[in-house]
Design a protein around this motif. Structure first.
Motif, PDB file in Angstrom:
ATOM      1  N   ARG A 168      -6.842 -50.413 -42.886  1.00  0.00           N
ATOM      2  CA  ARG A 168      -5.778 -51.670 -41.981  1.00  0.00           C
ATOM      3  C   ARG A 168      -6.359 -51.486 -40.508  1.00  0.00           C
ATOM      4  O   ARG A 168      -5.790 -53.144 -40.570  1.00  0.00           O
ATOM      5  N   HIS A 169      -7.143 -50.978 -40.211  1.00  0.00           N
ATOM      6  CA  HIS A 169      -7.522 -51.587 -38.571  1.00  0.00           C
ATOM      7  C   HIS A 169      -7.886 -53.046 -38.793  1.00  0.00           C
ATOM      8  O   HIS A 169      -8.457 -54.161 -38.308  1.00  0.00           O
ATOM      9  N   PHE A 170      -9.362 -53.381 -39.866  1.00  0.00           N
ATOM     10  CA  PHE A 170     -10.088 -54.093 -40.135  1.00  0.00           C
ATOM     11  C   PHE A 170      -9.121 -55.400 -40.746  1.00  0.00           C
ATOM     12  O   PHE A 170      -9.393 -55.913 -40.184  1.00  0.00           O
ATOM     13  N   LEU A 171      -8.656 -54.787 -42.084  1.00  0.00           N
ATOM     14  CA  LEU A 171      -8.006 -55.940 -42.258  1.00  0.00           C
ATOM     15  C   LEU A 171      -6.775 -56.870 -41.233  1.00  0.00           C
ATOM     16  O   LEU A 171      -6.857 -58.457 -41.701  1.00  0.00           O
ATOM     17  N   ALA A 172      -5.948 -55.620 -40.513  1.00  0.00           N
ATOM     18  CA  ALA A 172      -5.400 -56.946 -39.703  1.00  0.00           C
ATOM     19  C   ALA A 172      -6.279 -57.664 -38.921  1.00  0.00           C
ATOM     20  O   ALA A 172      -6.023 -58.519 -38.372  1.00  0.00           O
ATOM     21  N   ARG A 173      -7.454 -57.003 -38.516  1.00  0.00           N
ATOM     22  CA  ARG A 173      -8.308 -57.961 -37.453  1.00  0.00           C
ATOM     23  C   ARG A 173      -9.122 -59.535 -38.169  1.00  0.00           C
ATOM     24  O   ARG A 173      -8.257 -60.384 -37.929  1.00  0.00           O
ATOM     25  N   PHE A 174      -9.551 -58.613 -39.105  1.00  0.00           N
ATOM     26  CA  PHE A 174     -10.025 -59.779 -39.504  1.00  0.00           C
ATOM     27  C   PHE A 174      -9.106 -61.103 -40.020  1.00  0.00           C
ATOM     28  O   PHE A 174      -9.503 -62.172 -40.735  1.00  0.00           O
ATOM     29  N   GLY A 175      -8.214 -60.126 -40.868  1.00  0.00           N
ATOM     30  CA  GLY A 175      -7.012 -61.006 -41.301  1.00  0.00           C
ATOM     31  C   GLY A 175      -6.712 -62.286 -40.237  1.00  0.00           C
ATOM     32  O   GLY A 175      -6.238 -63.278 -40.914  1.00  0.00           O
ATOM     33  N   ALA A 176      -6.474 -61.826 -39.153  1.00  0.00           N
ATOM     34  CA  ALA A 176      -5.860 -62.249 -38.208  1.00  0.00           C
ATOM     35  C   ALA A 176      -7.078 -63.627 -37.062  1.00  0.00           C
ATOM     36  O   ALA A 176      -6.714 -64.792 -37.801  1.00  0.00           O
ATOM     37  N   GLU A 177      -8.404 -62.802 -37.386  1.00  0.00           N
ATOM     38  CA  GLU A 177      -9.703 -63.942 -37.521  1.00  0.00           C
ATOM     39  C   GLU A 177     -10.113 -64.929 -38.013  1.00  0.00           C
ATOM     40  O   GLU A 177     -10.226 -66.197 -38.251  1.00  0.00           O
ATOM     41  N   GLU A 178      -9.550 -64.882 -39.842  1.00  0.00           N
ATOM     42  CA  GLU A 178      -9.806 -66.080 -40.901  1.00  0.00           C
ATOM     43  C   GLU A 178      -8.807 -66.247 -40.833  1.00  0.00           C
ATOM     44  O   GLU A 178      -9.182 -67.646 -41.949  1.00  0.00           O
ATOM     45  N   GLY A 179      -7.777 -66.817 -40.129  1.00  0.00           N
ATOM     46  CA  GLY A 179      -6.122 -66.688 -40.926  1.00  0.00           C
ATOM     47  C   GLY A 179      -5.653 -66.643 -42.029  1.00  0.00           C
ATOM     48  O   GLY A 179      -5.064 -67.736 -42.687  1.00  0.00           O
ATOM     49  N   ARG A 180      -6.158 -65.540 -42.516  1.00  0.00           N
ATOM     50  CA  ARG A 180      -6.219 -65.043 -43.977  1.00  0.00           C
ATOM     51  C   ARG A 180      -4.428 -64.036 -44.089  1.00  0.00           C
ATOM     52  O   ARG A 180      -4.091 -63.074 -43.188  1.00  0.00           O
ATOM     53  N   ARG A 181      -3.865 -63.635 -44.498  1.00  0.00           N
ATOM     54  CA  ARG A 181      -2.374 -63.124 -44.542  1.00  0.00           C
ATOM     55  C   ARG A 181      -2.999 -61.982 -45.358  1.00  0.00           C
ATOM     56  O   ARG A 181      -1.941 -62.567 -47.293  1.00  0.00           O
TER      57      ARG A 181
ATOM     58  N   ASN B  51     -18.153 -54.351 -42.475  1.00  0.00           N
ATOM     59  CA  ASN B  51     -18.271 -55.844 -42.630  1.00  0.00           C
ATOM     60  C   ASN B  51     -18.554 -56.035 -44.642  1.00  0.00           C
ATOM     61  O   ASN B  51     -17.849 -56.550 -44.796  1.00  0.00           O
ATOM     62  N   SER B  52     -17.900 -54.719 -44.915  1.00  0.00           N
ATOM     63  CA  SER B  52     -17.514 -55.237 -46.249  1.00  0.00           C
ATOM     64  C   SER B  52     -15.779 -55.173 -46.539  1.00  0.00           C
ATOM     65  O   SER B  52     -15.457 -55.670 -47.050  1.00  0.00           O
TER      66      SER B  52
ATOM     67  N   ALA C 235     -14.849 -58.744 -47.676  1.00  0.00           N
ATOM     68  CA  ALA C 235     -13.410 -58.913 -49.340  1.00  0.00           C
ATOM     69  C   ALA C 235     -12.325 -59.916 -48.582  1.00  0.00           C
ATOM     70  O   ALA C 235     -11.835 -60.709 -49.391  1.00  0.00           O
ATOM     71  N   VAL C 236     -12.196 -59.756 -47.184  1.00  0.00           N
ATOM     72  CA  VAL C 236     -11.127 -60.203 -47.010  1.00  0.00           C
ATOM     73  C   VAL C 236     -11.754 -62.409 -47.001  1.00  0.00           C
ATOM     74  O   VAL C 236     -11.291 -63.229 -47.351  1.00  0.00           O
TER      75      VAL C 236
END
Length: 513
Positions: free
Chosen positions: A328-341, A367-368, A372-373
């Protein structure tokens, strides 16, 4: 482990209804019968909550009073306020006090589910942004470390005790477990948090430049030294110097490092006199320094200087309950960084991640999830976004598996039932497809031991409970229902059979009046 929701309501009927709905969503519900009990639960050091459902109108300490105390105590959790009095003034007052959403009694299940999902998703993103800011400012604390593992929490408690002193700390553990994060938390909790935190990867420095980088050099001290360099010790003076992979230092540099720690001074290359420094040493290694010291690969006197307060960080495979929170932590972070919802992660993908052994630990999981994001073509992450892990899962699934291995082995191939309604994933606060049905008949119970004798009934029962925990993904209510025993009986059996670490923590219930 399911996310924990604190329900604060003085009305027992309303409290039980909300508790039942929260349980159906897949969360762990903890109840408090009033504002004072809610504050006590929130300020309990051992309690961790992900969201609060708070009644606004209560005798004694009301909902606004609870929100005020949360703000004063720095407790930043998403709060959903509910009340039978839905006036605009109440809405404005609650939102100004820090509430994230507002519902009117009696709230419907669908409305509460959506409100919780949005609050948890927003809370995760806000927490991630705050974490990034604190990381850049060098003021990370132990509260910023994502974990629910009993073993990891014990390590953090020891590290927190060390933070209040200047005792040298040696953090031991495999690569990727988060040793530097703990070192930063030690610095961010210490009296030196306003001073620099300087990290040095000793294994990445060429042998001929170790002394220059650590202790500095004067201009012209050697070929290529076109200007003066202060060195990491001087750079960290007043603060904390983190020596990562300290076991990789060459013996010649170990001698000067020992003197710098003993005397509190360094001698730059080419300098005429030493320079006084005041640094707090935190070191880390993935090697067994005890063996290296005995074999002569690492100086024994330096080892005893560094090995004053050792901390051993467990690998991710020994704290699988942390996987969901980290995802959950990484999804929130990488989703914000990559502009992906990214709206959701499928249940089978999450189960696959929890059962993977993670040889690269948290770094590999990070990294995984990042990959995935990037690979995701929709707003839901599925098993297809983890091709490498999926391939290894299929390889292991093809091997024979006994029931005793089921708690740590990956799941067998599954098939979804598209006619079943969407469920709510308690791990990440988003909607997911229902838990897929197993294609095969599952492992059989082993009744005989390797010698051909009948196994003890207690061992067979432990295997059955362990398999049910894995099969129903740690949903304790479902496990108890399928085994036809009460939840309290299930928890007692987990404790007596030594399986408590395989299950989610039992929810703490605040005593009611």
């Amino acid at each position: 482990m399911a996310e924990r929701i604190l329900i604060v309501d003085d009305d027992p009927v309303s409290r039980r209804l909300i508790e039942a709905m929260v349980g159906r969503f897949g969360y762990e519900a903890v109840t408090a019968d009033g504002g004072a009990a809610g504050i006590a639960a929130l300020t309990d050091d051992g309690a961790r909550f992900d969201a609060v459902v708070l009644d606004l109108m209560m005798p004694g300490v009301d909902g606004l009073g609870v929100l005020s105390r949360m703000r004063e105590g720095g407790i930043s959790l998403p709060v959903i306020v509910q009340t039978a009095h839905g006036g605009i003034d109440n809405v404005v007052a609650a939102m100004r006090a820090g509430a994230s959403d507002f519902v009117v009694k009696p709230v419907g299940a669908e409305r509460l589910q959506v409100s919780l999902r949005n609050a948890l998703a927003t809370g995760a993103l806000e927490s991630e942004l705050k974490l990034i800011k604190r990381s850049r400012a060098g003021v990370l604390t132990f509260k910023d470390i994502v974990t629910r593992s009993t073993n990891m929490l014990g390590v953090l408690r020891m590290a927190e005790k060390a933070a209040s002193s200047t005792i040298p700390v040696l953090i031991e553990g495999e690569s990727g477990v988060g040793k530097e994060l703990i070192a930063r938390a030690i610095h961010g909790t210490s009296d030196r948090k306003a001073k620099p935190f300087v990290a040095v990867n000793c294994g990445a420095i060429p042998d001929n430049l170790v002394e220059s980088i650590l202790f500095g050099h004067e201009k012209g001290a050697f070929t290529g030294a076109t200007e003066r360099h202060t060195g990491k010790f001087v750079e960290a003076s007043g603060g904390t110097l983190f020596l990562d992979e300290v076991g990789e230092l060459p013996l010649s540099a170990q001698v000067k490092l020992l003197r710098a720690i003993q005397e509190g001074e360094v001698e730059p290359v080419g300098a005429r006199k030493p320079v006084k420094v005041d640094v707090r040493i935190v070191s880390a290694t993935n090697r067994d320094l005890t063996k290296d010291a005995k074999s002569g690969r690492f100086r024994e006197d330096l080892f005893y200087r560094l090995h004053v307060y050792p901390l051993t960080v467990p690998p991710l495979r020994e704290r699988r309950e942390d996987v969901a929170g980290l995802v959950r932590h990484f999804l929130a972070r990488f989703g914000a960084e990559e502009g992906r919802r990214i709206r959701a992660i499928s249940g089978d993908a999450l189960a696959m991640l929890r059962n993977y052994p993670w040889p690269g630990n948290v770094r590999q999981l990070e990294n995984s999830v990042f990959r995935a994001v990037v690979l995701a073509e929709t707003d839901e992450i599925g098993v297809a976004e983890f091709p490498q892990i999926l391939a290894q899962q299929h390889e292991r699934a093809a091997e024979p598996m006994s029931l005793g291995e089921s708690a740590s082995a990956p799941l067998a191939p599954v098939a979804s039932d598209e006619a079943t309604p969407m469920m709510f994933d308690p791990m990440i606060g988003v909607a997911i497809p229902p838990r897929p049905r197993q294609v095969d008949n599952g492992p059989s119970v082993q009744l005989l031991d390797p010698t051909g004798e009948a196994r003890p009934l207690e061992a067979i029962e432990a295997d059955a409970i362990r398999f049910a925990l894995t099969h129903y993904r740690g949903q304790m209510s479902e496990v108890a229902r399928r085994l036809q025993i009460g939840r309290s009986t299930l928890y007692r059996k987990l404790e007596s059979l030594g399986l408590a670490e395989d299950a989610p923590a039992k929810p703490e219930v605040v005593a009611t009046r």
